[in-house]
Design an enzyme around this catalytic site. Structure first.
Site, PDB file in Angstrom:
ATOM      1  N   CYS A   1      46.874 -47.292  69.635  1.00 22.87           N
ATOM      2  CA  CYS A   1      45.585 -46.639  69.358  1.00 22.87           C
ATOM      3  C   CYS A   1      44.719 -47.349  68.323  1.00 22.87           C
ATOM      4  O   CYS A   1      43.584 -47.709  68.632  1.00 22.87           O
ATOM      5  CB  CYS A   1      45.818 -45.193  68.940  1.00 22.87           C
ATOM      6  SG  CYS A   1      46.279 -44.167  70.341  1.00 22.87           S
TER       7      CYS A   1
HETATM    8  P1  NAD Z   1      48.876 -43.855  79.898  1.00 25.15           P
HETATM    9  O1  NAD Z   1      48.541 -45.207  80.385  1.00 25.15           O
HETATM   10  O2  NAD Z   1      50.226 -43.582  79.308  1.00 25.15           O
HETATM   11  O3  NAD Z   1      48.680 -42.780  81.085  1.00 25.15           O
HETATM   12  C1  NAD Z   1      47.642 -42.808  82.004  1.00 25.15           C
HETATM   13  C2  NAD Z   1      48.160 -42.279  83.337  1.00 25.15           C
HETATM   14  O4  NAD Z   1      47.058 -42.134  84.233  1.00 25.15           O
HETATM   15  C3  NAD Z   1      49.168 -43.214  84.041  1.00 25.15           C
HETATM   16  O5  NAD Z   1      50.368 -42.495  84.282  1.00 25.15           O
HETATM   17  C4  NAD Z   1      48.462 -43.609  85.348  1.00 25.15           C
HETATM   18  O6  NAD Z   1      49.357 -43.753  86.432  1.00 25.15           O
HETATM   19  C5  NAD Z   1      47.520 -42.435  85.553  1.00 25.15           C
HETATM   20  N1  NAD Z   1      46.371 -42.727  86.405  1.00 25.15           N
HETATM   21  C6  NAD Z   1      45.615 -43.847  86.447  1.00 25.15           C
HETATM   22  N2  NAD Z   1      44.625 -43.708  87.356  1.00 25.15           N
HETATM   23  C7  NAD Z   1      44.746 -42.457  87.889  1.00 25.15           C
HETATM   24  C8  NAD Z   1      44.013 -41.708  88.839  1.00 25.15           C
HETATM   25  N3  NAD Z   1      42.932 -42.216  89.444  1.00 25.15           N
HETATM   26  N4  NAD Z   1      44.423 -40.462  89.133  1.00 25.15           N
HETATM   27  C9  NAD Z   1      45.517 -39.938  88.548  1.00 25.15           C
HETATM   28  N5  NAD Z   1      46.254 -40.589  87.618  1.00 25.15           N
HETATM   29  C10 NAD Z   1      45.872 -41.837  87.300  1.00 25.15           C
HETATM   30  O7  NAD Z   1      47.744 -43.467  78.842  1.00 25.15           O
HETATM   31  P2  NAD Z   1      47.900 -42.561  77.527  1.00 25.15           P
HETATM   32  O8  NAD Z   1      48.628 -43.288  76.434  1.00 25.15           O
HETATM   33  O9  NAD Z   1      48.381 -41.207  77.947  1.00 25.15           O
HETATM   34  O10 NAD Z   1      46.388 -42.481  77.046  1.00 25.15           O
HETATM   35  C11 NAD Z   1      45.428 -41.713  77.737  1.00 25.15           C
HETATM   36  C12 NAD Z   1      44.179 -41.643  76.876  1.00 25.15           C
HETATM   37  O11 NAD Z   1      44.461 -40.897  75.689  1.00 25.15           O
HETATM   38  C13 NAD Z   1      43.661 -43.002  76.392  1.00 25.15           C
HETATM   39  O12 NAD Z   1      42.251 -42.970  76.382  1.00 25.15           O
HETATM   40  C14 NAD Z   1      44.195 -43.104  74.975  1.00 25.15           C
HETATM   41  O13 NAD Z   1      43.377 -43.931  74.160  1.00 25.15           O
HETATM   42  C15 NAD Z   1      44.123 -41.662  74.536  1.00 25.15           C
HETATM   43  N6  NAD Z   1      45.068 -41.313  73.456  1.00 25.15           N
HETATM   44  C16 NAD Z   1      46.336 -41.797  73.475  1.00 25.15           C
HETATM   45  C17 NAD Z   1      47.220 -41.434  72.458  1.00 25.15           C
HETATM   46  C18 NAD Z   1      48.633 -41.997  72.440  1.00 25.15           C
HETATM   47  O14 NAD Z   1      49.297 -41.853  71.410  1.00 25.15           O
HETATM   48  N7  NAD Z   1      49.119 -42.598  73.518  1.00 25.15           N
HETATM   49  C19 NAD Z   1      46.817 -40.567  71.448  1.00 25.15           C
HETATM   50  C20 NAD Z   1      45.509 -40.055  71.479  1.00 25.15           C
HETATM   51  C21 NAD Z   1      44.637 -40.431  72.499  1.00 25.15           C
END
Ligand code: NAD
Length: 428
Positions: A266
């Site tokens: 992040c």
């Molecule tokens: P991630 O990559 O772990 O998960 C994203 C998921 O979306 C994947 O499983 C992927 O297969 C799925 N996906 C992609 N395209 C898709 C579609 N068209 N339809 C359905 N599913 C689809 O991402 P994450 O770490 O969960 O992060 C998500 C968001 O949250 C990001 O913007 C990130 O910056 C934010 N965020 C993350 C954290 C963290 O600690 N990881 C904390 C706060 C905010």
């Protein structure tokens, strides 16, 4: 309520399981069949304390996973929790989120009741108006019952479930009182039990609050690291100095530990993204750029200190800690990566140890040696650098006696100083 969560990665799975725990009926939607099967088998697709148990408790009852968007129109609210990774220039890649936003809109094209689509992903404020809202409305064939809001996520890897249950604030970015009320209804059970600050604002401000939050924390660490480097130059202990300034309420005692810098999925991505978005608008955010520069400098300073004691060419150097922080196997943007790269540039032989993050790091650096204990990594080495503050490094003691030359440069102030080793703290 009936909730659909699009994207079952780190954030999506956590919030889906936690919403089910709050009493909602949840469908977690992902394009990855393996992820969907894993959830429906009662397991979490990611490693996070307490999440497996929550998924197991609710699957087959209030939680199910699917690759189809069919459940979207029958739900009351849809959350978009899709990854927003960095492009080469630091800006965010919105392609996956835009596709999911459009597909969500398509599922809602015929809905005759109001429906709220909430962006959970971290996105830059302008992208809401220029990319994401248009994608939802285009997909929904301009169905005026569909509304887009923003509810940024603040959970931390390693404590995600507990962070969800005990937030310090909830930020509701909405364009109507109805949408704000709907977000209140989603989080109602949390609001009843805890004293949570709720910030009600518009979607773009909500998006900016997330970036400002992370940019502030990352910059605070970089400022502390910059001041810490100055302390080291003067032969002073930065921790003694920071403990004192932390007594000032305006500064607070949190995030004052100087060291080898910030990493993870992040802080680097979000600081880069807000810099890139500001630049695109014609503004150079000088302080944020400096925060990144200081962060990039810390691994080099660690090795400068080591080379004051050891000629790195041909030396065997132990790297202790590979994950970006303790209690996770996540190595994304871990400071261990630039440390290993620089050691290699200097011709050192790297031997690395981490309690859980060896497998992912082996994919990044297949050529270096890995050990199953810190003692093995130290055995026969000409120097050691500490990159992650795993608790077990605090109890290392006679393991240092097996080093060929017992020089330890600590980037996290975790190793106990003792007679018989040359110990250098990065900023103390
Ligand atoms: P991630 O990559 O772990 O998960 C994203 C998921 O979306 C994947 O499983 C992927 O297969 C799925 N996906 C992609 N395209 C898709 C579609 N068209 N339809 C359905 N599913 C689809 O991402 P994450 O770490 O969960 O992060 C998500 C968001 O949250 C990001 O913007 C990130 O910056 C934010 N965020 C993350 C954290 C963290 O600690 N990881 C904390 C706060 C905010």
């Amino acid at each position: 309520m009936r909730i659909t969560v699009i994207g079952s990665g780190y954030v999506g799975t956590t919030i889906a399981a936690c919403f089910a725990e709050l009493g909602h009926t949840v469908t977690a939607i992902d394009i990855d069949e393996e992820i969907v099967e894993t959830i429906n088998d009662g397991r979490a697709p990611i490693d996070e304390p307490g999440l497996d148990e929550l998924v197991a408790d609710h699957v087959g009852d209030r939680l199910e996973a699917s690759t189809s968007y069919d459940a979207v129109p029958d739900s009351d609210v849809t959350f978009l929790a899709i990854g927003t990774p960095s492009n080469e220039d630091g800006s965010i890649d919105l392609a996956a989120l835009e596709a999911a936003a459009e597909a969500t809109g398509e599922a809602l094209a015929d809905k005759s009741e109001r429906h709220l689509v909430v962006i959970k992903s971290t996105v830059t404020p302008p992208s809401i108006e220029t990319v994401l809202k248009p994608a939802v409305h285009r997909g929904a064939d301009e169905n005026e019952h569909v509304e887009v809001g923003m509810n940024p996520e603040f959970l931390r890897e390693g404590s995600a479930v507990s962070d969800f249950a005990h937030p310090d604030k909830l930020v509701f970015g909405a364009t109507s009182a109805w949408a704000t009320d709907r977000l209140h209804a989603v989080f109602e059970p949390l609001l009843e039990d805890h004293d949570v600050h709720v910030v009600e604002t518009d979607p773009q401000t909500a998006a900016m609050i997330k970036y400002a939050n992370n940019a502030f924390l990352a910059s605070k660490i970089s400022l502390v690291n910059d001041l810490g480097n100055v302390c080291k130059e003067f032969g002073l202990d930065a921790y003694e100095v920071m403990d004192a300034i932390g007594l000032d309420d305006r500064i607070s005692e949190q995030f004052l530990r100087s060291g080898v810098g910030w990493g993870g999925s992040c802080f680097p991505k979000d600081v880069d993204a807000i810099i890139a978005a500001a630049r695109e608008d014609g503004y150079e955010p000088a302080l944020l750029e400096a925060a990144v520069e200081v962060n990039d400098r810390q691994p080099a300073r660690l090795l400068e200190l080591l080379s004051e004691h050891v000629d790195l060419e041909g030396a065997r150097i132990a790297v202790l800690g590979l994950s970006f922080k303790p209690r996770t196997d996540d190595i994304r943007n871990s400071r261990a990566i630039p440390v290993i790269e620089r050691l290699q540039e200097h011709g050192a032989d790297v031997v690395a140890y981490d309690p859980v993050a060896i497998d992912p790091m082996r994919e990044r650096f297949p050529e270096i040696e890995y050990t199953t204990t810190a003692a093995e990594a130290l055995d026969g080495s000409d120097g050691a650098v500490v990159v992650t503050d795993w608790d077990e490094f605090a109890t290392l003691d006679e393991e240092f006696d097996a080093m060929a030359r017992p020089v330890v440069v600590d980037g996290r102030r975790i190793v106990q100083r003792r007679d018989g080793i040359t110990y250098e703290g990065l900023t103390w």
